[in-house]
Motif scaffolding. Structure first.
Motif, mmCIF file in Angstrom:
data_model
loop_
_atom_site.group_PDB
_atom_site.id
_atom_site.type_symbol
_atom_site.label_atom_id
_atom_site.label_comp_id
_atom_site.label_asym_id
_atom_site.label_seq_id
_atom_site.Cartn_x
_atom_site.Cartn_y
_atom_site.Cartn_z
ATOM 1 N N MET A 1 41.826 2.938 -18.592
ATOM 2 C CA MET A 1 40.921 3.280 -19.694
ATOM 3 C C MET A 1 39.817 4.196 -19.204
ATOM 4 O O MET A 1 39.071 3.853 -18.294
ATOM 5 N N VAL B 1 36.584 6.555 -20.622
ATOM 6 C CA VAL B 1 35.758 6.796 -21.802
ATOM 7 C C VAL B 1 34.949 8.072 -21.610
ATOM 8 O O VAL B 1 34.207 8.199 -20.634
ATOM 9 N N LEU C 1 36.586 7.824 -31.037
ATOM 10 C CA LEU C 1 36.073 6.508 -31.420
ATOM 11 C C LEU C 1 34.816 6.698 -32.254
ATOM 12 O O LEU C 1 33.853 7.306 -31.797
ATOM 13 N N ALA C 2 34.848 6.188 -33.501
ATOM 14 C CA ALA C 2 33.645 6.250 -34.344
ATOM 15 C C ALA C 2 33.073 4.831 -34.396
ATOM 16 O O ALA C 2 32.480 4.364 -33.434
ATOM 17 N N GLY D 1 34.864 2.094 -34.632
ATOM 18 C CA GLY D 1 35.766 1.212 -33.902
ATOM 19 C C GLY D 1 36.412 0.104 -34.722
ATOM 20 O O GLY D 1 37.144 -0.714 -34.166
ATOM 21 N N THR D 2 36.197 0.066 -36.032
ATOM 22 C CA THR D 2 36.741 -1.068 -36.792
ATOM 23 C C THR D 2 38.259 -0.987 -36.955
ATOM 24 O O THR D 2 38.894 -1.985 -37.274
ATOM 25 N N MET E 1 39.294 -0.635 -32.365
ATOM 26 C CA MET E 1 39.082 -1.793 -31.491
ATOM 27 C C MET E 1 40.103 -2.900 -31.746
ATOM 28 O O MET E 1 40.379 -3.718 -30.871
ATOM 29 N N VAL E 2 40.652 -2.910 -32.973
ATOM 30 C CA VAL E 2 41.707 -3.884 -33.256
ATOM 31 C C VAL E 2 42.934 -3.547 -32.393
ATOM 32 O O VAL E 2 43.577 -4.433 -31.830
ATOM 33 N N TRP F 1 42.809 -1.911 -29.507
ATOM 34 C CA TRP F 1 42.410 -2.200 -28.129
ATOM 35 C C TRP F 1 42.570 -3.693 -27.849
ATOM 36 O O TRP F 1 43.149 -4.095 -26.834
ATOM 37 N N ILE G 1 39.430 7.572 -24.252
ATOM 38 C CA ILE G 1 38.658 7.412 -25.496
ATOM 39 C C ILE G 1 37.557 8.472 -25.520
ATOM 40 O O ILE G 1 36.895 8.702 -24.512
ATOM 41 N N ASP H 1 34.230 8.859 -27.208
ATOM 42 C CA ASP H 1 33.241 8.112 -27.996
ATOM 43 C C ASP H 1 32.294 9.079 -28.705
ATOM 44 O O ASP H 1 31.511 9.778 -28.074
ATOM 45 N N SER I 1 29.848 8.341 -30.690
ATOM 46 C CA SER I 1 28.586 7.762 -31.168
ATOM 47 C C SER I 1 27.333 8.507 -30.707
ATOM 48 O O SER I 1 26.266 8.312 -31.266
ATOM 49 N N ARG J 1 29.609 -0.872 -39.508
ATOM 50 C CA ARG J 1 30.151 -0.095 -38.384
ATOM 51 C C ARG J 1 31.124 0.990 -38.840
ATOM 52 O O ARG J 1 31.111 2.094 -38.307
#
Ligand SMILES: Cc1cc2nc3c(=O)[nH]c(=O)nc-3n(C[C@H](O)[C@H](O)[C@H](O)COP(=O)(O)OP(=O)(O)OC[C@H]3O[C@@H](n4cnc5c(N)ncnc54)[C@H](O)[C@@H]3O)c2cc1C
Ligand code: FES
Ligand code: FES
Lengths: 159, 279
Positions: free
Chosen positions: B1, B3, B25-26, B28-29, B32-33, B35, B45, B47, B49, B103
């Motif tokens: 992994m 990032v 990745l925004a 993650g809802t 992340m499921v 992941w 990834i 990210d 954010s 989120r």
């Protein structure tokens, strides 16, 4: 290194950036009040507040919380001095097995602070992301309504 | 992994061009499921954010700009959106529970391209324009043209959704409605999602109508045949029924583990009928 606060205490973390917030709280900081139910965002048992807003800590990699303010259930009351919400959950039977309770409390505390409305519909919408397999929800709705200062019409104690 | 954590847009686009296999990745809802299920092991990834500007919602001369990283909660509570785009407010309110809304982002909802994405029918009746950007290009696509199929978009390698543009209609509609039909009011995957706007003129003649359905086909559908049939006609029971007969030309519902094709068609007809009849 990632730096943030948990319950007003400054914390740093330098492990894997994709470690989930729930695991950092429980394993690295020993804050085991936050529970894991589903690991899929469905149940809300892992709810904590980030900058005052309820979120699922099982869906947040720690790399995304740099600078954030985290609050967990440990920040509410202690047995000698309960938070008003904890007190009303006890009085109304809002907790049974207790697995969902820390998450319920964190969602509810955000609602209380926002000056939430005490109607059962509004409370249910606020808590829609928190599942409970024990209480049937009514007692939880009553608990939150009580903490909001309205006496619930269908108090579970009467039953 | 691995990032990647870009600080701004230029940095993000450059990193994405060099790592076209990275997963943006925004909130993650959705991601992340995956992941948590072990499906992203050893992946890269990106990210997003750190791209602060991308979470902004602002009023424009013609309407509203919603940055890709704006959350459902931010959209749901924004005054200009509440005033002018109530169907989007209603749809963001039904995306999961509060935790997901706090989120989950609009850009993530679109890029994820679930047939059950709840914001899409609202975005489709508002003719939302999705702005994308890559290291060497910018594009604008209507919302109903960005989807290529179930969980597939027309985004190219290295291309990100930057935001969504909504234009305020010249006149407010006479009637509008968002409906989500699922097994549970909140936090349940939709069986059918409906959004509609209707402008009625003199003698109940339909001046304009915009209807869209989600969850009944691999991608969101504007009901062009039904809309065209209704426009210019007086809105009575006969017109509505003849318009509804054109529905199978607009949507191609599927049989799956959640519902049958016939059930979905019937629910869709009921939703449209009750909206048009003002019930
Ligand atoms: C319990 C639960 C309930 C849910 N309920 C609903 C519901 O009722 N209705 C609904 O519509 N959805 C629902 N969802 C799905 C999800 O919450 C939404 O789709 C959300 O909007 C995704 O946004 P995100 O920012 O979290 O996306 P992420 O998980 O960060 O990303 C999703 C996908 O989009 C890509 N992506 C993200 N941002 C960009 C960008 N700017 N440009 C290009 N690609 C990008 C990512 O690479 C990934 O493939 C639910 C999810 C959960 C876990
Ligand atoms: S454990 Fe996080 S939502 Fe269930
Ligand atoms: S009290 Fe057992 S799950 Fe809620």
């Amino acid at each position: 290194m990632i730096r943030f606060t948990v319950n007003a205490k400054t914390r740093t973390f330098s492990g894997p950036p994709f470690k989930r917030l729930i695991d950092v709280l429980r394993e690295d900081f020993g804050l085991t009040g936050t529970k894991e139910g589903c690991s899929e965002g469905e149940c809300g048992a892992c709810s904590v507040l980030i900058d005052g807003k309820p979120v699922n800590s099982c869906l947040i990699p720690v790399c995304q919380i740099n600078g954030a303010k985290i609050e967990t259930v440990e920040s509410l009351g202690v047995p000698e001095k309960l938070h008003p919400l904890q007190d009303s959950f006890l009085r109304e039977g809002g907790t049974q097995c207790g697995i969902c309770t820390p998450g319920m409390l964190m969602s509810a505390v955000a609602y209380l602070r926002a000056g939430g409305d005490a109607s059962p519909e509004a409370i249910r919408e606020q808590l829609a992301g928190n599942l409970c397999r024990c209480t049937g929800y009514q007692q939880i709705v009553d608990s939150v309504a009580r903490a909001l200062g309205t006496k619930p019409k269908t108090g579970s104690k009467a039953k | 992994m691995k990032v990647l954590t870009p600080r701004d847009e230029r940095d993000a686009l450059r990193l994405y061009r060099r790592n076209p296999d990275a997963f943006p990745l925004a909130g993650g809802t959705d991601l992340m499921v995956l992941w948590n299920a072990g499906l992203l092991n050893k992946k890269t990834i990106l990210d997003l954010s750190g791209l602060r500007d991308w979470s902004r919602i602002r009023e424009t001369p013609k309407g509203v700009w919603i940055g890709a990283l704006a959350t459902h909660a931010e959209i749901r509570t924004h005054p200009a959106i509440r005033e002018r785009f109530p169907l989007l407010v209603d749809s963001c309110r039904t995306v999961g529970g509060r935790q997901i809304q706090n989120r989950g982002t609009l850009g993530g909802n679109i890029a994820n391209a679930s047939p059950a994405g709840d914001t899409f029918p609202a975005l489709a009746v508002y003719a939302a324009l999705v702005h994308t950007v890559s290291d060497n290009d910018r594009r604008v696509m209507p919302i109903d043209e960005i989807f290529a199929g179930v969980k597939k978009t027309h985004l190219k390698a290295g291309e990100l959704i930057e935001g969504v543009e909504l234009q305020t209609p010249p006149n407010p509609p006479s009637r509008w409605r968002f409906r989500k039909v699922g097994t549970r009011a909140a936090q349940a995957i939709s069986k059918t999602v409906f959004a509609g706007q209707l402008w009625l003129g003199k003698d109940k003649v339909v001046d304009d109508v915009k209807l869209a359905l989600g969850s009944v086909a691999p991608t969101v559908k504007r009901l062009r045949h039904v809309e065209t049939h209704l426009t210019g006609r007086a809105l009575d029971g006969k017109t509505i029924e003849s318009a509804l007969r054109l529905l199978p030309g607009d949507i191609h519902p599927i049989d799956d583990i959640r519902s049958t094709r016939e059930y979905r068609l019937q629910v869709s007809r009921n939703l449209i009928r009750s909206f048009l009849m003002g019930r």
